[in-house]
Design an enzyme around this catalytic site. Sequence first.
Site, PDB file in Angstrom:
ATOM      1  N   ASP A   1     -56.390 -50.686   7.261  1.00  0.00           N
ATOM      2  CA  ASP A   1     -57.631 -50.912   6.524  1.00  0.00           C
ATOM      3  C   ASP A   1     -57.327 -50.711   5.036  1.00  0.00           C
ATOM      4  O   ASP A   1     -56.243 -50.244   4.643  1.00  0.00           O
ATOM      5  CB  ASP A   1     -58.758 -49.997   7.017  1.00  0.00           C
ATOM      6  CG  ASP A   1     -60.135 -50.588   6.673  1.00  0.00           C
ATOM      7  OD1 ASP A   1     -60.204 -51.486   5.809  1.00  0.00           O
ATOM      8  OD2 ASP A   1     -61.140 -50.147   7.257  1.00  0.00           O
TER       9      ASP A   1
HETATM   10  C1  BGC Z   1     -63.324 -52.134   5.442  1.00  0.00           C
HETATM   11  C2  BGC Z   1     -62.810 -53.199   6.383  1.00  0.00           C
HETATM   12  C3  BGC Z   1     -62.551 -54.472   5.637  1.00  0.00           C
HETATM   13  C4  BGC Z   1     -61.593 -54.190   4.503  1.00  0.00           C
HETATM   14  C5  BGC Z   1     -61.216 -55.412   3.707  1.00  0.00           C
HETATM   15  C6  BGC Z   1     -62.486 -52.008   4.204  1.00  0.00           C
HETATM   16  O1  BGC Z   1     -63.079 -51.205   3.248  1.00  0.00           O
HETATM   17  O2  BGC Z   1     -63.364 -50.908   6.130  1.00  0.00           O
HETATM   18  O3  BGC Z   1     -63.713 -53.394   7.432  1.00  0.00           O
HETATM   19  O4  BGC Z   1     -62.052 -55.441   6.507  1.00  0.00           O
HETATM   20  O5  BGC Z   1     -62.194 -53.259   3.634  1.00  0.00           O
HETATM   21  O6  BGC Z   1     -62.254 -55.854   2.939  1.00  0.00           O
END
Ligand code: BGC
Length: 785
Positions: free
Chosen positions: A312
Amino acid sequence: MSSCRSTLLVGFSLGFVFSLASAQASHDAASNAQLASPEIERKVDTLLKRMTFDEKIGQLVQYSATEVHPEKLSGPSTAALNVNPPGPGGVDSYALAQNGELGSMLNTVGQSLTNHFQHAAVDNTRLHIPLLFGADVIHGFRTIFPVPLATASSWDPDLITDLAHMAAVEARTAGVNWFYSPMVDIARDARWGRCTEGAGEDPYLGSAIARAYIRGYQGDSLSASDSVAASVKHFAAYGAAEAGREYNTTDMSELQLRQVYLPPYHAAVEAGAATVMSAFNSLNGVPASANPFLLQTILRDEWGFDGLVVSDYTAVMELTHHGIALDPAMATEKAITAGVDIDMMSHYYDADLPALVKAGRVPMAVVDEAVRRILRLKFALGLFDHPFADGVEVTGAVVEHRPLVRRAAEESFVLLQNKPAPEDPLLPLAKSTKRIALIGPLADDASDMVGAWSGANNFGDVRTLLATMAELAQQNSATCTYAKGTEISGTSNSGFGAAVAAAQNSDVAILALGESSDMTGEAASRAFLDLPGNQQQLLEAVVATGKPVVLLVFSGRPLVLDWAAQHVSAVMEVWYPGVEAGPAIADILFGDVAPSGKLTMSFPRAVGQEPLYYNQLPTGRPIQHADPAHPGYVEMKFVSRYLDAPNDALFPFGHGLSYSTFGYSSISLSTQSISSSSLMRDRKRQPIAATATVTNTGKRRATEIVQCYINIRGASTEQPVRNLKGFTRISLDPGQSQTVQFPLGFNELSFYNAKAQPVVEPADYTVYIGGSSTAINAAHFVTTP
Ligand code: BGC
């Protein structure tokens, strides 16, 4: 290993029976068959041998579009989706792409923008390796459909597949080939804002929906021009954040992890999900993005996953905040050796891996394996042959896609309450209603109709409730008087007077109240679950006029609606419905379509009940009901209860009313007893069937979601008071009956023992079939040795 391989047999009372390949059944365990072919492996081997060390490291890093060269863009372009906090800074992704030091990009969308970077990677580099473009396409790309918690309330996996496919079609024209979706985190706590992104609290339903997304995104072949790679997230158990507070710790037994939280991820992997995203949270003391038990033992060894794992956003960097890494090098070492292949935005892998490999702290084989997984996906997507987005780019909501979005919104609304006002239930409203008051901050609010994570959307595409009601009023020579009343988080009641006056001069007042989009989604936990601001006071002021009131609740999570449940005739949860908000709501309000949605998260009476979920474990000191058919229980001390609130949900999981009513015959079972050892031996057979006949006892055609629950007693581990084990949607004319059959086998009857192994033991089973998780229509059978 499949936990949900079942086939629903649906028979009509007229006598014939046919086999319905249900959503649960159609996920043939083609685990990553789309990724792993001998031809792809040969190509990967050949390419890997030609790559330099730096080129390999480059594949493992992912950045957003920090450096854009506008003079080189032509045609419509879209800047990076603005959904993340600032990145590490000091990174020129364009230069990295040109040097072959970038493997993928995130939230960079639009044909000219993605092609701009893709040309840098493909035209300028020695090996011409294309980039992956991943984006948070969570509930539609341009034509935004209802948020995932809403579409889950349709209990209609085929619909979700169609919606997911529609999003893939739109996004591919804008260069996006990888979705950070589906989010399949089980959410039992309404305080957690991200419950809006998932399917709710139940692992069985969550698994069916996870499979539906994968089918819609990836289709039969990843290389098809309308397919994208899915990323199942957030692995694992992110939804169990303590106290519902975002990014917080999760801690649970392995039994609970396997029985409740893992099934939807597993279902998605079995359905062929190409990638997995590792979560922010720690699980049982080890952060998920450096957790070998999750990423190696479960994901790779047990489930045989051979796709890539992406961290993530800055989750590798956050290992230092978690305190398990002293510095970036240690974080990098722990993440990559645990199984995180791509570092999203931390700027750690590119900075630290070279030295770690030279020092022997990270084996070269680990790097090679990570690169292999990334290349595998690039070949499977056909990017080496077709790296660039072309064709007609979709830049706004697509007219042809609107009917599907409208249907999805209609299927997702949950009619929570519909009391007589004073005789017949208030809804549906008569089309001849002449004076309508439309009140509340969400009635004319395009931006809050789309919910969180609607990055590439254009608010101008949204049809608001006010716009639709005004059109209808004109057609019907009626009046629709609009009064905002207050803001979503308003504190002033200066608008109350106009709202009350509008209600007083109306035949019915429709209130559009709830949360703003950004009150759910990431970083949007709430400690209170009431209507925000002074909306509750506005509601009370309007109800005090004595006029019939319909309350429409816009939210991305269950709210506390206890006052409304006591004082408002009709209450409907409409979530965030997407671009067709207005028409879809009007279709239901005026009865063109009967509501059919059912809750997939329990609505609490008070926030202190959270986490609240129907499939709770029994306690040694349960409350006692005087009459099991009715709520309310015997006043006793020393039982598991609150002094100041009931235990049960205000509106439970599976609840949702229609404009018709349904009757259920008693359940019949094909056998009263079945051998547990035979179930353990033959896990595919479904030797027992539970059947009930459902009759539309009302006056209009309507859809019912028939649900089958199971309770197990006498096993070696305690089991939930009931667990969903089957469901189907049926539509019936008035007076029509249909026989619904739920076949049961290992997947439905097994549970986890104290060693966290799936087993069937000799035990007593109770099956419930009905229209919600509180169904009392029951039958019993036993499993023998
Ligand atoms: C979120 C994810 C997301 C990623 C990319 C993160 O802050 O938890 O769900 O896919 O950002 O944008």
